[in-house]
Design a protein around this motif. Structure first.
Motif, PDB file in Angstrom:
ATOM      1  N   UNK A 164       0.839  -1.187   0.000  1.00 51.85           N
ATOM      2  CA  UNK A 164       0.000   0.000   0.000  1.00 51.85           C
ATOM      3  C   UNK A 164       0.877   1.240   0.000  1.00 51.85           C
ATOM      4  N   UNK A 165       0.428   2.274  -0.683  1.00 51.25           N
ATOM      5  CA  UNK A 165       1.148   3.533  -0.696  1.00 51.25           C
ATOM      6  C   UNK A 165       0.246   4.671  -0.263  1.00 51.25           C
ATOM      7  N   UNK A 166       0.802   5.581   0.514  1.00 49.87           N
ATOM      8  CA  UNK A 166       0.123   6.829   0.867  1.00 49.87           C
ATOM      9  C   UNK A 166       1.038   7.951   0.406  1.00 49.87           C
ATOM     10  N   UNK A 167       0.515   8.805  -0.463  1.00 48.67           N
ATOM     11  CA  UNK A 167       1.279   9.927  -1.001  1.00 48.67           C
ATOM     12  C   UNK A 167       1.030  11.154  -0.131  1.00 48.67           C
ATOM     13  N   UNK A 168       2.111  11.794   0.315  1.00 46.91           N
ATOM     14  CA  UNK A 168       2.032  13.055   1.055  1.00 46.91           C
ATOM     15  C   UNK A 168       2.587  14.143   0.155  1.00 46.91           C
ATOM     16  N   UNK A 169       1.814  15.204  -0.034  1.00 46.24           N
ATOM     17  CA  UNK A 169       2.276  16.224  -0.954  1.00 46.24           C
ATOM     18  C   UNK A 169       1.702  17.591  -0.607  1.00 46.24           C
ATOM     19  N   UNK A 170       2.487  18.605  -0.869  1.00 43.35           N
ATOM     20  CA  UNK A 170       1.996  19.970  -0.763  1.00 43.35           C
ATOM     21  C   UNK A 170       1.096  20.313  -1.933  1.00 43.35           C
ATOM     22  N   UNK A 171       1.079  19.445  -2.949  1.00 43.57           N
ATOM     23  CA  UNK A 171       0.276  19.657  -4.151  1.00 43.57           C
ATOM     24  C   UNK A 171      -0.687  18.492  -4.364  1.00 43.57           C
ATOM     25  N   UNK A 172      -1.272  18.005  -3.283  1.00 42.65           N
ATOM     26  CA  UNK A 172      -2.126  16.817  -3.346  1.00 42.65           C
ATOM     27  C   UNK A 172      -3.325  17.007  -4.269  1.00 42.65           C
ATOM     28  N   UNK A 173      -3.881  18.201  -4.301  1.00 45.43           N
ATOM     29  CA  UNK A 173      -5.083  18.418  -5.112  1.00 45.43           C
ATOM     30  C   UNK A 173      -4.799  18.266  -6.609  1.00 45.43           C
ATOM     31  N   UNK A 174      -3.559  18.475  -7.032  1.00 45.76           N
ATOM     32  CA  UNK A 174      -3.212  18.345  -8.441  1.00 45.76           C
ATOM     33  C   UNK A 174      -2.614  16.999  -8.808  1.00 45.76           C
ATOM     34  N   UNK A 175      -2.516  16.091  -7.858  1.00 44.72           N
ATOM     35  CA  UNK A 175      -1.891  14.794  -8.115  1.00 44.72           C
ATOM     36  C   UNK A 175      -2.790  13.907  -8.966  1.00 44.72           C
ATOM     37  N   UNK A 176      -2.214  13.341 -10.001  1.00 41.53           N
ATOM     38  CA  UNK A 176      -2.903  12.358 -10.832  1.00 41.53           C
ATOM     39  C   UNK A 176      -2.124  11.054 -10.704  1.00 41.53           C
ATOM     40  N   UNK A 177      -2.782  10.057 -10.168  1.00 47.50           N
ATOM     41  CA  UNK A 177      -2.121   8.770  -9.933  1.00 47.50           C
ATOM     42  C   UNK A 177      -1.905   8.032 -11.247  1.00 47.50           C
ATOM     43  N   UNK A 178      -0.672   7.546 -11.469  1.00 48.41           N
ATOM     44  CA  UNK A 178      -0.425   6.729 -12.658  1.00 48.41           C
ATOM     45  C   UNK A 178      -1.325   5.483 -12.635  1.00 48.41           C
ATOM     46  N   UNK A 179      -1.819   5.113 -13.770  1.00 49.01           N
ATOM     47  CA  UNK A 179      -2.748   3.988 -13.888  1.00 49.01           C
ATOM     48  C   UNK A 179      -2.211   2.713 -13.253  1.00 49.01           C
ATOM     49  N   UNK A 180      -0.935   2.414 -13.475  1.00 48.49           N
ATOM     50  CA  UNK A 180      -0.371   1.161 -12.961  1.00 48.49           C
ATOM     51  C   UNK A 180      -0.253   1.139 -11.438  1.00 48.49           C
ATOM     52  N   UNK A 181      -0.329   2.289 -10.783  1.00 45.66           N
ATOM     53  CA  UNK A 181      -0.215   2.333  -9.321  1.00 45.66           C
ATOM     54  C   UNK A 181      -1.556   2.534  -8.616  1.00 45.66           C
ATOM     55  N   UNK A 182      -2.629   2.704  -9.369  1.00 51.04           N
ATOM     56  CA  UNK A 182      -3.940   2.953  -8.747  1.00 51.04           C
ATOM     57  C   UNK A 182      -4.356   1.886  -7.744  1.00 51.04           C
ATOM     58  N   UNK A 183      -4.090   0.597  -8.004  1.00 55.65           N
ATOM     59  CA  UNK A 183      -4.478  -0.399  -7.002  1.00 55.65           C
ATOM     60  C   UNK A 183      -3.683  -0.280  -5.689  1.00 55.65           C
ATOM     61  N   UNK A 184      -2.532   0.366  -5.739  1.00 60.23           N
ATOM     62  CA  UNK A 184      -1.654   0.420  -4.573  1.00 60.23           C
ATOM     63  C   UNK A 184      -1.713   1.736  -3.812  1.00 60.23           C
ATOM     64  N   UNK A 185      -2.062   2.824  -4.470  1.00 62.31           N
ATOM     65  CA  UNK A 185      -2.115   4.120  -3.794  1.00 62.31           C
ATOM     66  C   UNK A 185      -3.452   4.206  -3.063  1.00 62.31           C
ATOM     67  N   UNK A 186      -3.379   4.087  -1.746  1.00 59.59           N
ATOM     68  CA  UNK A 186      -4.580   4.083  -0.913  1.00 59.59           C
ATOM     69  C   UNK A 186      -5.104   5.473  -0.626  1.00 59.59           C
TER      70      UNK A 186
END
Length: 121
Positions: A78-100
């Motif tokens: 599982x991945x959790x992305x922390x970002x100062x720009x979270x609202x603009x983040x677009x998850x790569x298709x291949x990682x969608x199952x893993x980015x929680x």
């Protein structure tokens, strides 16, 4: 058995606070914390990881490259992305199952606790 957690962020104080926070979460064990992509990649190639909490932009590369490496070793990581720009983040298709979750650093503490609790259960 505790979930093995790796932390990755380029801001040293923020990374240290994350480590302290995660160490107090029952069911999680911090097995590595890194401020750069290169040592995190090496670590994740050699070690099984269950949860990766990561920043996006680091001085020597992208945090998502570390998640991709961890996914190759363990497709259920599982991945959790922390970002100062979270609202603009677009998850790569291949990682969608893993980015929680994608958590804005401005709301990180409460939101991160909630997301971690959902994974540890």
């Amino acid at each position: 058995m505790k979930l093995r957690c790796v932390l990755l962020d380029d801001q040293t104080m923020f990374l240290q606070l994350l480590v302290a926070m995660i160490r107090n979460v029952p069911g999680l064990e911090v097995i590595g914390s890194f401020a750069r992509v290169t040592p995190a990649l090496d670590f994740c190639q050699r070690n099984e990881t269950d949860l990766l909490i990561l920043g996006l932009q680091l001085p020597d590369g992208l945090g998502l490259s570390v998640l991709k490496t961890a996914v190759r070793k363990n497709c259920k990581v599982n991945g959790i992305v922390l970002s100062g720009h979270a609202s603009g983040f677009v998850c790569p298709t291949d990682l969608r199952p893993n980015v929680r979750a994608v958590v804005a650093k401005t709301q990180a503490y409460e939101t991160l606790q909630k997301e971690i609790a959902g994974i540890v259960r």
